[in-house]
Design a protein around this motif. Structure first.
Motif, PDB file in Angstrom:
ATOM      1  N   UNK A 151       0.801  -1.225   0.000  1.00  0.00           N
ATOM      2  CA  UNK A 151       0.000   0.000   0.000  1.00  0.00           C
ATOM      3  C   UNK A 151       0.832   1.274   0.000  1.00  0.00           C
ATOM      4  N   UNK A 152       1.956   1.259   0.731  1.00  0.00           N
ATOM      5  CA  UNK A 152       2.789   2.466   0.825  1.00  0.00           C
ATOM      6  C   UNK A 152       3.941   2.454  -0.161  1.00  0.00           C
ATOM      7  N   UNK A 153       4.181   1.315  -0.788  1.00  0.00           N
ATOM      8  CA  UNK A 153       5.252   1.248  -1.774  1.00  0.00           C
ATOM      9  C   UNK A 153       6.647   1.253  -1.179  1.00  0.00           C
ATOM     10  N   UNK A 154       6.763   0.909   0.094  1.00  0.00           N
ATOM     11  CA  UNK A 154       8.083   0.888   0.728  1.00  0.00           C
ATOM     12  C   UNK A 154       8.891  -0.320   0.235  1.00  0.00           C
ATOM     13  N   UNK A 155      10.216  -0.168   0.116  1.00  0.00           N
ATOM     14  CA  UNK A 155      11.054  -1.333  -0.170  1.00  0.00           C
ATOM     15  C   UNK A 155      10.893  -2.351   0.952  1.00  0.00           C
ATOM     16  N   UNK A 156      10.936  -3.626   0.611  1.00  0.00           N
ATOM     17  CA  UNK A 156      10.666  -4.658   1.603  1.00  0.00           C
ATOM     18  C   UNK A 156      11.672  -4.620   2.751  1.00  0.00           C
ATOM     19  N   UNK A 157      12.926  -4.260   2.468  1.00  0.00           N
ATOM     20  CA  UNK A 157      13.920  -4.205   3.544  1.00  0.00           C
ATOM     21  C   UNK A 157      13.569  -3.116   4.564  1.00  0.00           C
ATOM     22  N   UNK A 158      13.146  -1.980   4.052  1.00  0.00           N
ATOM     23  CA  UNK A 158      12.776  -0.882   4.956  1.00  0.00           C
ATOM     24  C   UNK A 158      11.517  -1.227   5.746  1.00  0.00           C
ATOM     25  N   UNK A 159      10.526  -1.787   5.053  1.00  0.00           N
ATOM     26  CA  UNK A 159       9.267  -2.130   5.711  1.00  0.00           C
ATOM     27  C   UNK A 159       9.494  -3.137   6.836  1.00  0.00           C
ATOM     28  N   UNK A 160      10.277  -4.171   6.561  1.00  0.00           N
ATOM     29  CA  UNK A 160      10.529  -5.203   7.566  1.00  0.00           C
ATOM     30  C   UNK A 160      11.332  -4.651   8.730  1.00  0.00           C
TER      31      UNK A 160
END
Length: 330
Positions: A250-259
């Motif tokens: 939904x926010x388009x964050x890179x998976x590394x940042x999101x995690x």
């Protein structure tokens, strides 16, 4: 020209108190089991099978190895039993299946998949789940199958700590950890996630953690797949796996940042700790953790299994250094 979808499999064998003075033979055996899990799971992807096949193949290897707190190596409850939980989820279809509190199922991850594929439900527990397992031809074993000397001694130590006969030490922290999991991306670009656990050493009253709860310890959608490992109560409170995937989708964050935001910031800020593996639809990997170590592995385009344990071992994620982990004593 379109680019071929990368085939990727990521696994974990639990985060927590992992000492560098681990018995060398044990560390070698753990790394070998992780490599085998990666090999067997990736073989499914190479054969054109769906991501869920890779996830269940990899986790089955870890469930069958007594070094991990899942399946054969499950820990003991306060009452001296082994109670196991597991869940699977497909990202494209959002189909999911989960089981909790089973005591006779050799491979809980296979039963969770059977729940997803052959029932009208998502979660089955206890005796009902085992009755369903019998109907589905899932292998059941005598509860004695799950008894290992290492887990027995850990339980005895926990009981002594409970009674005040021994001071609390790392065992108090370690009791919250121990899970195996996998996330995969297949040739169709579809994701899947799965998690299996023997629960928490010395747990009482039928406690269930985050692993079999869809959205907490296990989640996948079309953009992201996550399997968590850590202090389950905090993953439940943050709906951690779902939150990571929502940040990605939904926010388009890179998976590394999101995690990293969820595992290394949100959960520690509440007093919890642990780790997770995450994978996005482009094959990007995240493996954040805020503990001494996390058994983790990955295999991608090179077809070579890579396994890491400690926080300073190289991995493809370049995750930010974790903040100091709070104590997880009760």
């Amino acid at each position: 020209m379109t680019h071929a979808t990368p085939l990727v499999l990521v696994i974990h064998g639990g985060a927590g108190v992992i000492r560098r003075d681990m018995n060398p033979a044990k560390e070698k055996a753990v790394r070998a089991a992780m490599s085998k899990a990666l090999h067997d799971g990736y073989a499914q992807l190479k054969a054109g099978k769906p991501a869920i096949d890779a996830v269940t193949a990899a986790i089955t290897v870890l469930e069958d190895d007594a070094h991990f707190n899942a399946g054969k190596g499950s820990v003991f409850t306060h009452d001296g039993k082994n109670e196991m939980d597991a869940a699977v989820m497909e990202g494209e279809s959002l189909r999911a299946g989960a089981v909790a509190g089973v005591q006779r199922v050799k491979n809980p991850i296979l039963l969770a998949r059977a729940v997803m594929e052959h029932s009208a439900h998502i979660m089955l527990i206890g005796e009902g789940a085992e009755a369903f397992a019998r109907e589905q031809g899932i292998t059941l074993v005598d509860p004695a199958y799950f008894r290992t000397e290492e887990r027995w001694q850990q339980w005895q130590k926990a009981l002594q700590e409970d009674s005040g006969k021994k001071p609390h030490d790392d065992q108090a922290a370690a009791k919250h950890f121990g899970t195996v999991g996998a996330v995969a991306l297949d040739s169709a670009g579809h994701l899947a996630a799965g998690t299996s656990t023997g629960g928490m050493t010395d747990k009482r009253w039928g406690r269930v953690g985050d692993s079999p709860i869809i959205g907490a310890g296990t989640y996948a959608n079309a953009w992201c797949a996550v399997s968590g490992t850590g202090w389950g109560e905090f993953y439940l409170r943050t709906v951690a796996a779902h939150e990571i995937c929502m940040k990605v989708s939904l926010l388009g964050e890179p998976v590394q940042r999101a995690a990293a935001e969820v595992i290394n910031q949100e959960i520690p800020s509440m007093g919890g700790n642990g780790g997770a593996i995450a994978l996005d639809a482009n094959g990007n990997i995240a493996m954040p953790f805020n503990t001494d170590g996390m058994f983790r592995g990955w295999i991608g385009a090179d077809g070579v299994p890579h396994v890491a344990v400690y926080d300073d071992e190289p991995d493809p994620t370049n995750h930010q250094p974790a903040p100091a982990a709070p104590s997880s004593t009760e």
